[in-house]
Design an enzyme around this catalytic site. Structure first.
Site, PDB file in Angstrom:
ATOM      1  N   CYS A 253     -50.294 -15.541 -26.982  1.00 52.05           N
ATOM      2  CA  CYS A 253     -50.855 -16.625 -27.799  1.00 52.05           C
ATOM      3  C   CYS A 253     -50.848 -16.117 -29.230  1.00 52.05           C
ATOM      4  CB  CYS A 253     -52.253 -17.000 -27.302  1.00 52.05           C
ATOM      5  SG  CYS A 253     -53.401 -15.599 -27.231  1.00 52.05           S
TER       6      CYS A 253
ATOM      7  N   ARG B  63     -48.087 -25.197 -33.485  1.00 52.84           N
ATOM      8  CA  ARG B  63     -48.006 -23.783 -33.877  1.00 52.84           C
ATOM      9  C   ARG B  63     -46.797 -23.122 -33.223  1.00 52.84           C
ATOM     10  NH1 ARG B  63     -53.297 -20.335 -33.161  1.00 52.84           N
ATOM     11  NH2 ARG B  63     -52.071 -18.867 -34.416  1.00 52.84           N
TER      12      ARG B  63
END
Length: 283
Positions: free
Chosen positions: A240, A181
């Site tokens: 995040c 990611r």
């Protein structure tokens, strides 16, 4: 003293003592009903359930991330409703390697509450130890009295500060998402793939041993030092996808004795909502 972790055995010994509040924050980002259902099927005796979507997040606007922080006043009211007083020991647990529990740990410290810890190993450690499980709801209890909010014990930065940091670096952004990611190869949650330019990557799962408990402080300290070099922890900002798993890295640094790092609560989901903000891809 900063509280960080509590073992299943230590928590079991304290269950019958006063001044304790246990919160079950099991959650599934893909199935928002799963956590409450799991709680109803079995939980630590006396635990109360908190929902990350409806109780631990503010309303979403489309530009403030997937899990915007509630106001400190709203969070304080929620804690008072559950009887949390300044001297209450709060213990949070989940079944997701501590990511949701670490988020509540951070939120309470942001509220100024010192006595909060994460159950090391979470629900799985409790079950593996053969400790009691209940399906009974906790007794209502008496709400705590309102009191002036203490100063936060942790700090945040906002999107504007992160953007300004690109031109005049004053801190290092540490991304807690999975490596693929971070590199922008996949993006299951947000509309844009990639990462904040200049951010380093430490997937939060690297904080754990094979049994799901946190690594020892010495090992965590060595691993963060390898990644961050001689950077002052106070010059590290965690992010995040939506501000949850970043708290896992922040907790791991506290366990390692590396105190003072900060959180960008909006994280990638807020950052990528504005197409004017730059995006980096690759390693």
């Amino acid at each position: 003293m900063t509280h960080t972790l509590i073992s299943a055995a230590a928590l079991a010994e304290r269950l019958q003592s006063g001044g304790l509040r246990v919160f079950d924050v099991r959650h599934d980002l893909a199935d928002h009903a799963a956590g409450r259902l799991a709680f109803e099927q079995g939980h630590i005796p006396g635990a109360r359930y908190l929902d990350h979507e409806t109780e631990l997040s503010a309303p979403r606007t489309g530009t403030n991330g997937r899990h915007p922080l509630p106001s400190r006043d709203d969070l304080a009211a929620l804690m008072r409703a559950h009887g949390v007083q300044p001297d209450t020991l709060v213990v949070a647990y989940d079944a997701s390697a501590g990511m949701f529990a670490a988020h509540l740990w951070w939120m309470l410290r942001w509220l100024g509450h010192e006595r909060v810890a994460v159950l090391d190993g979470g629900w799985q450690a409790w079950v593996a130890a053969g400790l009691p499980i209940s399906t009974e709801p906790a007794a209502p209890g008496t709400p705590a009295a309102a009191a002036p909010l203490p100063a936060p014990l942790v700090e945040t930065v906002d999107a504007q500060a992160v953007l300004a940091n690109l031109a005049q670096p004053a801190f290092t952004v540490l991304d807690a998402r999975a490596a693929n990611r971070y590199r922008g190869e996949v993006e299951p949650m947000d509309p844009v793939a990639g990462h904040i330019p200049g951010a380093l990557n430490r997937p939060n799962g690297e904080n754990l041993q094979a049994d799901g408990r946190f690594k020892q402080p010495e090992q965590l300290r060595a691993e963060f030092a390898k990644l961050l070099g001689d950077r002052d922890p106070r010059a590290v900002v965690h992010q995040c996808g939506s501000g949850i798993t970043a708290c896992h890295n922040l907790l791991a640094m506290e366990i390692a004795g590396l105190s003072g790092s900060r959180l960008y609560p909006g994280s990638w989901s807020e950052w990528c909502s504005d197409p004017a903000r730059p995006v980096a891809r690759g390693a």
